[in-house]
Scaffold this active site. Sequence first.
Site, mmCIF file in Angstrom:
data_model
loop_
_atom_site.group_PDB
_atom_site.id
_atom_site.type_symbol
_atom_site.label_atom_id
_atom_site.label_comp_id
_atom_site.label_asym_id
_atom_site.label_seq_id
_atom_site.Cartn_x
_atom_site.Cartn_y
_atom_site.Cartn_z
ATOM 1 C CD GLU A 240 -44.509 55.537 50.304
ATOM 2 O OE1 GLU A 240 -44.275 55.423 49.386
ATOM 3 O OE2 GLU A 240 -45.923 55.604 50.615
ATOM 4 C CD GLU A 276 -34.513 39.137 50.080
ATOM 5 O OE1 GLU A 276 -35.496 38.514 49.429
ATOM 6 O OE2 GLU A 276 -33.950 39.004 51.318
ATOM 7 C CG HIS A 361 -45.539 55.808 56.151
ATOM 8 N ND1 HIS A 361 -44.714 55.156 55.102
ATOM 9 C CD2 HIS A 361 -46.794 56.196 55.856
ATOM 10 C CE1 HIS A 361 -45.772 55.249 54.208
ATOM 11 N NE2 HIS A 361 -46.935 55.752 54.486
ATOM 12 N N PRO A 366 -57.157 51.429 54.489
ATOM 13 C CG PRO A 366 -58.599 52.598 52.421
ATOM 14 C CD PRO A 366 -57.412 51.467 52.728
ATOM 15 C CG ASP A 412 -48.548 59.028 54.782
ATOM 16 O OD1 ASP A 412 -49.803 59.014 55.374
ATOM 17 O OD2 ASP A 412 -48.054 58.343 54.056
ATOM 18 C CG ASN A 414 -51.664 56.108 55.149
ATOM 19 O OD1 ASN A 414 -51.664 56.596 53.957
ATOM 20 N ND2 ASN A 414 -50.351 55.320 55.340
ATOM 21 C CG ASN A 481 -52.377 60.532 48.926
ATOM 22 O OD1 ASN A 481 -53.160 59.641 48.827
ATOM 23 N ND2 ASN A 481 -51.463 60.389 48.000
ATOM 24 C CG PHE A 486 -57.385 58.973 48.638
ATOM 25 C CD1 PHE A 486 -58.690 59.012 49.534
ATOM 26 C CD2 PHE A 486 -56.328 59.832 49.134
ATOM 27 C CE1 PHE A 486 -58.564 59.631 50.794
ATOM 28 C CE2 PHE A 486 -56.434 60.327 50.410
ATOM 29 C CZ PHE A 486 -57.344 60.275 51.192
#
Length: 557
Positions: A240, A276, A361, A366, A412, A414, A481, A486
Amino acid sequence: MPKEKYEPPDPRRMYTIMSSEEAANGKKSHWAELEISGKVRSLSSSLWSLTHLTALHLSDNSLSCIPSDIAKLHNLVYLDLSHNQIQSLPAELGNMVSLRELHLNYNQLRVLPFELGKLFQLQTLSLKGNPLTQDILNLCLEPDGTRRLLNYLLDNLSGTAKRISTEQPPPRSWIMLQEPDRTRPTALFSVMCYNVLCDKYATRQLYGYCPSWALNWDYRKKAIIQEILSCNADIISLQEVETEQYYSFFLVELKERGYNGFFSPKSRARTMSEQERKHVDGCAIFFKTEKFTLVQKHTVEFNQLAMANSEGSEAMLNRVMTKDNIGVAVLLELRKELIEMSSGKPHLGTEKQLILVANAHMHWDPEYSDVKLVQTMMFLSEVKNIIDKASRSLKSSVLGECGTIPLVLCADLNSLPDSGVVEYLSTGGVETNHKDFKELRYNESLTNFSCNGKNGMTNGRITHGFKLKSAYENGLMPYTNYTFDFKGIIDYIFYSKPQLNTLAILGPLDHHWLVENNISGCPHPLIPSDHFSLFAQLELLLPFLPQVNGIHLPGRR
């Protein structure tokens, strides 16, 4: 931030009285609401033991104050204190973060405690008929007045700035897991893995419990770089990282301290304008140039791999290809100085010692467990290809007795420890009918990502060619995390066996400190990201030095 659907209490508050027959038959009473009326002047302390209550109706009494013990009713979602004579509210009311409605109409309140701003799930705050200051009344009258008032109170929370200097979290403990191998030459190095929370994701909608000034990137980045530098890791893997911040902040700060780096943004950046593109996040790897030399760098775009290997799978095209997550990898050569420092003896011979560091990443949602698992398979497949090609092109000089280039994988993911992703990484493979695939048709395309070669599926199982082990095992870190909604382990450092071992890791943040300070989630003024960093010291086993009279001579210690 996302809220569960809230159903307010029925204003009629209907009740039934259990019959003696029902009681005799073992029926249990259940009541989650309580109303107290009759011009009551004080409340019994036994009330605060009713922690099961979800609604408390105390209106139309003669209460002049509310005890701080009311915060013990942590399950309350509805509290009505209207039409009393309350002159002040306890600061502890701000710890009742489950509240959705707080009614304080027609009391004698002149000020509100700033701590009320911590009630980030509050949807209704009623304050009519109180002699409050004009600035508070003006905020209440604005559109979305409750939210604006709570934001104002939280951003001005009394004493927050002072507490930052006096109530820092205690240092995380350094946990030794094993001693270095004294019987052979080794190289020791440290690795950090850290999701720094990109600025564009750090919003009050997601993190309503954090003051806006503490979400601001210019504030958070100081604590983030301080944490990174305090670990002084030899290798740093970040997720990130905003593109502009990589070049203007992280690379600048870390180059001054002897690091070089490699960064790639998420795939969406390729379709954006230059302006951007600055705000697209991605993955970065930094390494100390006094210890490593960059040999190769690679970017792995999962949506491109999904497109090239869909094999007619609609799930691959519609679910995986639409996600723009990426991974990066750097092939590093250990400098002889690192080997000398670790082994205590000059490194003999001309062979190079390489290591591959990978950082990724994975998708966050979920509901897309299948996508995370496929992305992980893609990444391992590409990492295996990178290692195999490097081994072949440099085989005359890089392959010692361990047979291949070792891997350090930071990510990460997730994904929780009981997920298909972690099962795949830690056990060497996963069944093609694993529940995380959600019975979607991936089979033919999955065989392309077997790290044992195309069509390397064995008995309905997709495998990879690594023996990976997590640096943080056996509950060493209860969560990586930590948000209000969470708390769990989703960040990992994996390394390949038998070439690498974990000697020590940085332990978790003190849980008692989080509880005692009522920190329901991060980021927080004292914690700059919603993730906690991982930090491990690894040991690389090196080939033995040349034989003398048939005996291996290990380096001196």
